[in-house]
Write an enzyme that holds these catalytic residues in place. Structure first.
Site, PDB file in Angstrom:
ATOM      1  N   ASP A 101      -4.623  13.079  -6.849  1.00  0.00           N
ATOM      2  CA  ASP A 101      -3.720  11.939  -6.990  1.00  0.00           C
ATOM      3  C   ASP A 101      -3.031  11.921  -8.345  1.00  0.00           C
ATOM      4  OD1 ASP A 101      -6.081  11.384  -8.342  1.00  0.00           O
ATOM      5  OD2 ASP A 101      -6.406   9.426  -7.432  1.00  0.00           O
ATOM      6  N   ASP A 104      -4.843  12.892 -15.406  1.00  0.00           N
ATOM      7  CA  ASP A 104      -4.925  11.981 -16.551  1.00  0.00           C
ATOM      8  C   ASP A 104      -5.499  12.777 -17.723  1.00  0.00           C
ATOM      9  OD1 ASP A 104      -5.002   9.667 -18.099  1.00  0.00           O
ATOM     10  OD2 ASP A 104      -6.815   8.906 -17.179  1.00  0.00           O
ATOM     11  N   LYS A 132       0.167  12.128 -16.284  1.00  0.00           N
ATOM     12  CA  LYS A 132       0.451  11.417 -17.535  1.00  0.00           C
ATOM     13  C   LYS A 132       0.563  12.482 -18.623  1.00  0.00           C
ATOM     14  CE  LYS A 132      -2.249   7.318 -16.124  1.00  0.00           C
ATOM     15  NZ  LYS A 132      -3.504   6.554 -16.308  1.00  0.00           N
ATOM     16  N   PHE A 153      -2.150   2.345 -16.687  1.00  0.00           N
ATOM     17  CA  PHE A 153      -3.001   2.380 -15.519  1.00  0.00           C
ATOM     18  C   PHE A 153      -2.223   1.906 -14.290  1.00  0.00           C
ATOM     19  CE2 PHE A 153      -6.440   1.196 -12.677  1.00  0.00           C
ATOM     20  CZ  PHE A 153      -7.255   2.311 -12.808  1.00  0.00           C
TER      21      PHE A 153
END
Ligand code: IMP
Ligand code: MG
Length: 179
Positions: A101, A104, A132, A153
């Site tokens: 998904d 990070d 990110k 977030f």
């Protein structure tokens, strides 16, 4: 549920468009696929992305699921990845595409990649819906990225906060009151 959303970051239409493009990019990159493609998905956050992506990939494929826990409960900072459902697939000789998904800190994908490489796949590529870039480490290269986003977030389209909001059809930022 919608009242907890502060801002929609990526709309349903944008998601559908980009996922279609990604599916075409992926299929093209494998060229003539000869039945060795294994899609390995990281649960739970990837389920909606996976379902939309693979229905746009008209090629023979196997599906495998692994679970990695990194954001327990209400945490919004990764606390380190741990495999809670092992890679049971026999991926030797397979072209493996990992579907995740969001990239990070990269702990999750680093762990999954290490586990997989030990099992001798023919090739290993990674597709992630979101990234990110300000946090993603250079050693965890991904082959296909849906969207680069700011370091905040997000929830929706499979991504959760305390296991909620996965069913939002878009990617959103929650209000401060909701977290
Ligand atoms: P990493 O190991 O730090 O790269 O974290 C990856 C996992 O943490 C993802 O697969 C998500 O499940 C979760 N995660 C990271 N950022 C977010 C976010 O903004 N919202 C929801 N879940 C996130
Ligand atoms: Mg995840």
């Amino acid at each position: 549920m919608q009242s907890n959303v502060a801002r929609i970051l990526i709309t349903e239409e944008q998601l559908q468009l980009r996922v279609g493009e990604l599916a075409r990019e992926i299929v093209t990159s494998y060229g003539t696929i000869d039945g060795h493609l294994t899609i390995l998905t990281i649960l739970n956050g990837s389920i909606i992305f996976l379902a939309d992506l693979i229905r746009r990939m008209p090629v023979m494929m196997r599906l495998e699921l692994v679970t990695v826990s990194s954001y327990p409960g209400r945490a919004t900072e990764s606390v380190g990845a741990r495999l809670t459902r092992e890679v049971s697939a026999d991926v030797r000789g397979q072209d493996v595409l990992v579907v995740d998904d969001i990239l990070d800190t990269g702990k999750t994908l680093r762990l999954v990649r290490q586990e997989l490489l030990q099992r001798g796949p023919r090739s290993l590529k990674i597709a992630t819906l979101l990234r990110k870039p300000s946090k993603a480490p250079p050693d965890v290269a991904v082959d296909f990225v849906g969207f680069d986003i700011e370091d905040e977030f997000v929830v929706g389209y499979g991504l959760d906060y305390d296991n909620h909001y996965r069913n939002l059809p878009y990617i959103a930022v929650l209000s401060k009151e909701a977290m």
